[in-house]
Scaffold this active site. Structure first.
Site, short mmCIF file in Angstrom:
data_model
loop_
_atom_site.label_atom_id
_atom_site.label_comp_id
_atom_site.label_asym_id
_atom_site.label_seq_id
_atom_site.Cartn_x
_atom_site.Cartn_y
_atom_site.Cartn_z
N GLY A 36 0.80 -1.22 0.00
CA GLY A 36 0.00 0.00 0.00
C GLY A 36 0.83 1.26 0.00
CD GLU A 214 -3.47 -5.08 0.93
OE1 GLU A 214 -3.33 -4.76 2.10
OE2 GLU A 214 -2.78 -4.57 0.01
CG HIS A 230 3.27 -9.13 -27.79
ND1 HIS A 230 3.63 -9.03 -29.11
CD2 HIS A 230 2.78 -7.91 -27.45
CE1 HIS A 230 3.39 -7.80 -29.55
NE2 HIS A 230 2.87 -7.11 -28.55
CE LYS A 325 3.86 -5.85 6.86
NZ LYS A 325 3.32 -4.48 6.81
O1 PA5 Z 1 -1.83 -2.86 2.66
C1 PA5 Z 1 -1.02 -3.22 3.50
O2 PA5 Z 1 -1.25 -3.25 4.72
C2 PA5 Z 1 0.34 -3.65 3.04
O3 PA5 Z 1 0.39 -3.79 1.66
C3 PA5 Z 1 1.41 -2.67 3.54
O4 PA5 Z 1 1.28 -1.44 2.87
C4 PA5 Z 1 2.79 -3.26 3.34
O5 PA5 Z 1 2.89 -4.44 4.09
C5 PA5 Z 1 3.91 -2.31 3.72
O6 PA5 Z 1 3.68 -1.73 4.96
P1 PA5 Z 1 3.90 -0.15 5.10
O7 PA5 Z 1 2.91 0.46 4.16
O8 PA5 Z 1 3.60 0.18 6.51
O9 PA5 Z 1 5.31 0.12 4.71
#
Ligand code: PA5
Length: 329
Positions: A36, A214, A230, A325
């Site tokens: 994100g 998500e 392609h 994580k």
């Molecule tokens: O949507 C999410 O929670 C994840 O894709 C996070 O964005 C990703 O794990 C990275 O974390 P952060 O955005 O805190 O760096």
């Protein structure tokens, strides 16, 4: 999540009035970030492209080898400020003596930036990273502008906010809601496959995929025209009874797409229609790149909420990501 989605126009307006302060000038930019946060780097590549600046996004560990010699400005983006891949890029960039800028709510990234006397731009906390797109991409846009790596972003951010507000409508009663209800109906229980055109459409398709993953916990994938012309179009022929039933394609069209890309969308649909489900098409609105991109992304937000609601799923938690994580920590 619904509130956060409705807050996108305000986030973009916040970024439009942001003063990024002193940012080192750059003719090459590397954005580091994951998920994100990393999508802001994809947005940045589009904005830098307007100025003819080389900008790329790195979603992984460590500093790419080219950066050791080309010495780009590193823009590290992590909403939490604690994402290990991004922190590893920052450590290697600092060790290599690169200039950097950090964007986060705080976390370890803010501390490391302070230790290296890099500018740190703090975005408002309390959201899921994916729901902070306006803050994160907006801040990165202003950083690029301040570095001389992209044109002025204030007007585009303001236009994007207006386009998003119009599409979302009060309490999600705008055109995006109607469109997403139709798409959800057409998609049914199928796996979503999002096709975008090169450039803006590819960034949009990627974000559509991840928002469906998500928020709706939905299986979704993406690909790009012309590249998929392609290879991927050949792969629909073997098990059409399965792919027609279980895969639904949504095409994202940009009003600024090259005419040949537009023609390829039409021909692609004709060629694969018998072997895969074609759900529908969404077209961008607005003038600036940012506004056109955001106009596609708010429909993804609305669709992800719609699909989640239909399944009785809470869009907010992302337990598999949190579990991974925790296991790595
Ligand atoms: O949507 C999410 O929670 C994840 O894709 C996070 O964005 C990703 O794990 C990275 O974390 P952060 O955005 O805190 O760096």
């Amino acid at each position: 999540m619904r509130e956060a989605v409705l807050g996108l126009p305000d986030q973009l307006r916040w970024a439009a009035s942001l003063d990024p302060g002193e940012i080192p000038a750059a003719d090459t930019v590397l954005v580091a970030g994951m998920g994100g946060s990393g999508i802001s780097g994809d947005v940045a590549t589009l904005l830098a492209g307007e100025a003819g600046t080389f900008c790329t996004v790195h979603k992984g560990y460590g500093l790419p080898a080219w950066a050791q010699t080309q010495r780009p400005l590193l823009v590290a983006v992590s909403y939490s400020g604690n994402t290990e891949e991004t922190l590893s890029v920052v450590e290697e960039a600092a060790a290599a003596g690169l200039e950097g800028v950090a964007v986060s709510t705080g976390g370890r990234l803010a501390e490391v930036a302070a230790a290296h006397q890099w500018p740190h731009l703090q975005v408002p906390a309390g959201l899921q990273p994916r729901a902070a797109l306006g803050y994160l991409a907006g801040t990165v846009a202003r950083v690029l502008e301040a570095a001389g790596a992209a044109p002025a972003q204030g007007p585009a951010l303001t236009e994007a906010a207006a386009v998003a507000a119009e599409l979302l409508g009060p309490d999600l009663t705008g055109p995006a809601a109607g469109l997403s209800a139709d798409l959800a109906e057409g998609l049914g229980d199928r796996i979503a496959l999002i096709y975008g055109g090169q450039g803006l459409g590819a960034v949009a398709a990627q974000r559509w995929k991840t928002q469906l993953n998500e928020n709706a916990k939905w299986p979704a994938f993406w690909n790009v025209i012309p590249e998929l012309n392609h290879n991927e179009i050949v792969g629909w022929g073997a098990i059409p009874q399965l792919t027609r039933r279980d895969v639904g394609i949504i095409s994202l069209r940009d009003r600024g797409e090259p005419a040949r890309v537009g023609r390829r969308f039409e021909l692609t649909a004709e060629i694969i229609a018998a072997d895969v489900g074609i759900v529908g098409e969404v077209s961008s609105q607005g003038q600036s790149i940012l506004a056109r991109l955001i106009s596609l992304l708010v429909v993804a937000d609305a669709l992800s909420l719609e699909l989640a609601a239909r399944k009785g799923i809470d869009p907010l938690p992302v337990e598999p990501i949190d579990k991974l994580k925790r296991s790595l920590a």
